[in-house]
Enzyme design. Structure first.
Site, short mmCIF file in Angstrom:
data_model
loop_
_atom_site.label_atom_id
_atom_site.label_comp_id
_atom_site.label_asym_id
_atom_site.label_seq_id
_atom_site.Cartn_x
_atom_site.Cartn_y
_atom_site.Cartn_z
N LEU A 123 8.50 -7.06 -9.82
CA LEU A 123 8.26 -6.81 -8.39
C LEU A 123 9.05 -5.61 -7.87
O LEU A 123 8.84 -5.17 -6.75
CB LEU A 123 8.66 -8.05 -7.57
CG LEU A 123 8.12 -9.41 -8.03
CD1 LEU A 123 8.53 -10.50 -7.04
CD2 LEU A 123 6.60 -9.38 -8.14
N SER A 137 -1.22 -3.32 -6.19
CA SER A 137 -1.32 -3.26 -4.73
C SER A 137 -2.71 -2.85 -4.26
O SER A 137 -3.39 -2.02 -4.88
CB SER A 137 -0.31 -2.23 -4.21
OG SER A 137 -0.58 -1.91 -2.87
N GLU A 194 -3.10 -0.87 -2.02
CA GLU A 194 -3.00 0.58 -1.77
C GLU A 194 -3.78 1.36 -2.83
O GLU A 194 -4.16 2.51 -2.60
CB GLU A 194 -1.54 1.03 -1.86
CG GLU A 194 -0.77 1.20 -0.58
CD GLU A 194 -1.39 2.08 0.48
OE1 GLU A 194 -1.48 3.31 0.28
OE2 GLU A 194 -1.75 1.57 1.54
N TYR A 239 2.71 6.67 -3.80
CA TYR A 239 2.93 5.25 -4.10
C TYR A 239 1.67 4.64 -4.73
O TYR A 239 1.73 3.98 -5.78
CB TYR A 239 3.29 4.51 -2.81
CG TYR A 239 3.28 2.99 -2.95
CD1 TYR A 239 4.37 2.31 -3.48
CD2 TYR A 239 2.18 2.25 -2.53
CE1 TYR A 239 4.36 0.92 -3.60
CE2 TYR A 239 2.15 0.86 -2.65
CZ TYR A 239 3.25 0.20 -3.18
OH TYR A 239 3.22 -1.17 -3.31
P1 NAP Z 1 10.49 -4.81 -1.02
O1 NAP Z 1 10.87 -5.84 -0.02
O2 NAP Z 1 10.56 -3.38 -0.65
O3 NAP Z 1 11.37 -5.08 -2.33
C1 NAP Z 1 11.43 -4.13 -3.37
C2 NAP Z 1 12.45 -4.60 -4.38
O4 NAP Z 1 12.54 -3.62 -5.43
C3 NAP Z 1 13.87 -4.74 -3.81
O5 NAP Z 1 14.49 -5.84 -4.44
C4 NAP Z 1 14.52 -3.45 -4.25
O6 NAP Z 1 15.94 -3.51 -4.34
C5 NAP Z 1 13.90 -3.30 -5.63
N1 NAP Z 1 14.03 -1.95 -6.16
C6 NAP Z 1 13.77 -0.77 -5.55
N2 NAP Z 1 14.06 0.26 -6.35
C7 NAP Z 1 14.53 -0.27 -7.52
C8 NAP Z 1 15.03 0.28 -8.71
N3 NAP Z 1 15.13 1.59 -8.89
N4 NAP Z 1 15.43 -0.57 -9.70
C9 NAP Z 1 15.37 -1.91 -9.53
N5 NAP Z 1 14.92 -2.49 -8.39
C10 NAP Z 1 14.50 -1.68 -7.39
O7 NAP Z 1 8.98 -5.06 -1.52
P2 NAP Z 1 8.10 -6.40 -1.45
O8 NAP Z 1 7.32 -6.36 -0.18
O9 NAP Z 1 8.92 -7.56 -1.77
O10 NAP Z 1 7.03 -6.11 -2.62
C11 NAP Z 1 7.28 -6.55 -3.95
C12 NAP Z 1 6.39 -5.77 -4.89
O11 NAP Z 1 5.02 -5.97 -4.56
C13 NAP Z 1 6.60 -4.27 -4.88
O12 NAP Z 1 6.36 -3.79 -6.18
C14 NAP Z 1 5.51 -3.77 -3.93
O13 NAP Z 1 5.20 -2.43 -4.24
C15 NAP Z 1 4.39 -4.72 -4.28
N6 NAP Z 1 3.42 -5.01 -3.23
C16 NAP Z 1 3.85 -5.41 -1.99
C17 NAP Z 1 2.92 -5.73 -1.02
C18 NAP Z 1 3.33 -6.21 0.34
O14 NAP Z 1 2.49 -6.19 1.25
N7 NAP Z 1 4.55 -6.67 0.53
C19 NAP Z 1 1.53 -5.64 -1.32
C20 NAP Z 1 1.15 -5.25 -2.59
C21 NAP Z 1 2.10 -4.95 -3.54
P3 NAP Z 1 16.89 -3.27 -3.04
O15 NAP Z 1 16.88 -4.58 -2.28
O16 NAP Z 1 18.20 -2.95 -3.64
O17 NAP Z 1 16.26 -2.15 -2.26
O1 G4F Z 2 3.42 -1.63 7.22
P1 G4F Z 2 3.02 -0.41 6.49
O2 G4F Z 2 4.07 0.59 6.19
O3 G4F Z 2 2.27 -0.91 5.17
P2 G4F Z 2 1.29 -0.18 4.13
O4 G4F Z 2 1.40 1.28 4.22
O5 G4F Z 2 -0.07 -0.77 4.32
O6 G4F Z 2 1.91 -0.63 2.74
C1 G4F Z 2 2.31 -1.97 2.50
O7 G4F Z 2 1.23 -2.70 1.98
C2 G4F Z 2 0.77 -2.25 0.68
C3 G4F Z 2 -0.42 -3.14 0.29
O8 G4F Z 2 -1.59 -2.61 0.83
C4 G4F Z 2 1.92 -2.38 -0.30
F1 G4F Z 2 1.52 -2.05 -1.54
C5 G4F Z 2 3.08 -1.50 0.15
O9 G4F Z 2 4.18 -1.69 -0.75
C6 G4F Z 2 3.51 -1.95 1.55
O10 G4F Z 2 4.05 -3.24 1.45
O11 G4F Z 2 1.86 0.34 7.31
C7 G4F Z 2 0.66 -0.31 7.68
C8 G4F Z 2 -0.14 0.60 8.61
C9 G4F Z 2 -0.33 2.01 8.05
O12 G4F Z 2 -1.65 2.40 8.26
C10 G4F Z 2 0.60 2.88 8.88
O13 G4F Z 2 0.17 4.22 9.03
O14 G4F Z 2 0.60 0.76 9.83
C11 G4F Z 2 0.58 2.13 10.19
N1 G4F Z 2 1.74 2.40 11.05
C12 G4F Z 2 1.67 2.78 12.35
N2 G4F Z 2 2.89 2.98 12.84
C13 G4F Z 2 3.04 2.35 10.69
C14 G4F Z 2 3.77 2.72 11.83
N3 G4F Z 2 3.64 2.00 9.53
C15 G4F Z 2 5.01 2.01 9.51
N4 G4F Z 2 5.62 1.64 8.37
N5 G4F Z 2 5.76 2.39 10.58
C16 G4F Z 2 5.19 2.75 11.76
O15 G4F Z 2 5.90 3.09 12.72
#
Ligand code: NAP
Ligand code: G4F
Length: 368
Positions: A100, A149, A151, A173
């Protein structure tokens, strides 16, 4: 091996399953650790060395002497460092690995494309290679989960998106995640790894990082309500997302690794709303009528290329894994706003008790 490694069932003694999680300190990693511990697993997690505390989401385990260093272990390492990954696998001998860890912020990936590619792309290769080498050396299978993802669909080629929808990433990303996804499929096909990819659509929670849009909004709602913040600066309000609850999504990760055959699955709610609609729902739930009175648009939050809409079709996961999300968008808004109203109330009390002057700018300015 201590008695913590075994459990008794029907008079028989069984070995507990061992899981190793990269990204354990993040939103999903912390929910997954909770979930696996509740299922009786021994959980090992990789954390990065940091000059400030980065384990706040894990404090309930770290502060629990029944669990910490008994069934829950943390190890320093980094996805950029192959040695640290391999050593941790040798030390923990996991049955399952959940990869993750990532630089997971899309906007930031435009500022740090090389770093994002190194961690999200090559970092995945490090974990897959380490699993392959460990399996070859010890002949023990490790089941592998890759955090793919939505994305990756970027400029979507069909609506809704399913497992067969072509990828068209729109950010460094997204590109790194496509590379990591194909690597995982390739290691499954080339070396017979039990490796599965969860193509997860956006999922949120009270543990969501505060620079992602949903949490940025719910944090601001709480602070505006308490008079701690006056304005909320955002970017594109028109993009559409399929938002679910992170607690539901970690169960799907686990279900994938319980299958006989590895495969890839879309995990989504099938409901899509805009950032603006999320704003309205959050402000209205808190009893703050016109969000326009508080929200300002700042171009620095726009991305060079945007993903306009994401809507997932998780029929395969529902049929094969029996997975179903329990929390819908209104339940998610309620959960996050309730949590952040309480957090802001505590912040307000601290200001009140310490007679510290409220500096609303402190909360309004952020980088991503
Ligand atoms: P997150 O809250 O940003 O957590 C990311 C984790 O990765 C944190 O524990 C971070 O550590 C660790 N990390 C970052 N850089 C690293 C490195 N160089 N070496 C080792 N660990 C590192 O993300 P999340 O929302 O839990 O998402 C988990 C995974 O699912 C990610 O791969 C994300 O891209 C993917 N994903 C997320 C979503 C979503 O909507 N949340 C959707 C699709 C896919 P620190 O705490 O030290 O920063
Ligand atoms: O919350 P976001 O930054 O999420 P985004 O870009 O959809 O990415 C997240 O979901 C992905 C799965 O589809 C993950 F893979 C990824 O790791 C991450 O968890 O932005 C959502 C939307 C975007 O369209 C952005 O342009 O919100 C829009 N937005 C508008 N104002 C903003 C803002 N996003 C952020 N972060 N901050 C703003 O102020």
């Amino acid at each position: 091996m201590t008695e913590m490694n075994y459990f008794l069932n029907g008079g028989n003694l069984y070995m507990k399953k061992i899981a190793f999680i990269t990204g354990i300190s993040g939103q999903d990693g912390s929910y997954l650790a909770d979930f696996l511990l509740s299922k009786g697993y021994i959980v090992h997690g990789l954390i990065r060395r940091s000059s400030s505390f980065n384990t706040s989401r894990l404090e309930h385990h770290i502060n629990n002497p029944e669990v910490y260093n008994k069934t829950f272990f943390l190890h320093y390492g980094d996805l950029s460092d192959y040695n640290s990954i391999y050593q941790m696998i040798e030390k923990s001998q996991p049955n399952e690995i959940y990869n993750l860890g990532a630089q997971s912020h899309v906007r930031v990936s435009f500022d740090m494309p090389v770093y994002t590619g190194t961690i999200d792309g090559i970092g995945t290769l490090h974990v897959l290679e380490a699993v392959k080498c460990y399996q070859e050396k010890y002949g023990k299978q490790i089941k592998y989960y890759q955090a793919s993802s939505s994305e990756m669909y970027g400029k979507v080629q069909e609506v809704p998106q399913k497992e067969t929808t072509p990828f068209y990433p729109r950010s460094p990303y997204g590109c790194a995640k496509v590379y990591a996804h194909h690597l995982t499929v390739n290691y499954r096909e080339s070396y017979g790894l039990h490796a599965s990819c969860g193509i997860l659509f956006n999922h949120e929670s009270p543990r969501r990082g505060e620079t992602f849009v949903t949490r940025k909004i719910t944090r601001a709602v709480g602070r505006i309500y308490q008079g701690l913040q006056k304005e909320l600066y955002l970017g594109n309000l028109d993009s559409l997302r399929d938002w679910g609850y992170a607690g539901d999504y970690v169960e799907a990760m686990w279900l994938m690794l319980q299958q006989k055959t590895p495969d890839d699955y879309v995990i989504a709610t099938g409901q899509m709303i805009s950032v603006k609609e999320f704003l309205v729902k959050s402000f209205e739930y808190a009893g703050l009528k016109n969000y326009q009175d508080y929200v300002k648009i700042d171009s620095k939050y726009f991305r060079p290329a945007e993903v306009d809409q994401l809507l997932g079709d998780s029929t395969k996961a529902r049929n094969v894994l029996g997975w179903n999300p329990k929390v819908n968008i209104d339940g998610l808004v309620k959960m996050m706003v309730d949590h952040d109203m309480e957090l802001a109330r505590e912040e307000f009390m601290i200001h009140h008790m310490t007679k510290r002057k409220i500096d609303s700018k402190k909360y309004e300015i952020s980088y991503s």
